[in-house]
Design a protein around this motif. Sequence first.
Motif: not given
Length: 353
Positions: A92-109, A122-132
């Motif tokens: 369960i923990d690792i399933a969560k961790a890999l999904e959170i990793t995927h989520l994090g990668s979407l912000y960067h992508d 709207p993509a996150a950077q269009t709301v808060w900017g690239n840095n955030i």
Amino acid sequence: MTSSPIAPGSRLASRLGFSDRIFIGPAARRVARSIEDGLELVETGLAEDVRVADPLADVTSRYLYEAGGKRIRPVLTLLAAQLGEGNTDAVIDIAKALEITHLGSLYHDDVMDGADRRRGVPAAQTVWGNNIAILTGDILFSRASQLMARHGDRAIRLQADTFERLVLGQMHETLGAQPGDDAIEFYIQVLADKTGSLIAAATQAGVIFSHAPSEYEEPMRVYGEKIGVAFQLLDDVIDLSAKPEDTGKVPGTDLRAGVPTMPYLLLKAESDAASADLAARIDEGVARIADGADPSILDGPLTELRDHASTQKTLELALTWTRDAIDALAPLPKGTVREALTRFAESLAERSR
């Protein structure tokens, strides 16, 4: 009038993209129920694990999680875990961790690709900017690492190795093929790193942390990586005919941003004059968009690319990777898990029809 209860396995099969006929019979229904129970634990845990004490970071870190998602990686981890002890705490923990990793990668992508939308918002950077957006992805990677660290060196190495491949895949996509590289082989490796590695980690983790027989680990890793490549190749096909109301994306988003996809690469490899002309017009359009032109100038050429033989070749290549993924399952015991994994692979191709 009360509604009929949902049959065990129906929601799971729907999430995986196929009918529930696989989950017929007491044993198969027990497998489906175990996975659905595990998904409830994962979903409840994710809601807590993406929360941050800082008010701004809390909003940004929950943004894409709350936009939804099919949770395919956790589903595959839980499905693979049925080869062993099922929903252990580590699974369960690792399933969560890999999904959170995927989520994090979407912000960067989305920052790297200049995407306007993600999951219908709207993509996150269009709301808060690239840095955030980038820093939010970093927070999520940290949360994933914390979850992995609960389960020892093996989990930490799996996360670190996967994260390295994710970064290398994005780096290589950004730099592009270098002189002397085969452009198509280069692109396949990018897909394997950016997408295949995380799905491979999900399927492999299900075996490792459910204490399933070790001989299933490599077949599941190979299956996951090949499914990831097939998924992205099919996505290249779907991208050319995407309906914004369904996907939140404009057709040809990647190409308009100057990111090559397999139909375009195969088009460039053609030697006939018509293909060369179409490729030149796409290149010209991409250059003009980079200089500030309206992205709609590529509408016509991308429609031609959608109907070109190179797009059909991309679909055929994706089907080859799908068949190879299914073949990798041969060492697994016959039964519900192997059948569901097989049907999931087969259902991917149906997405493009």
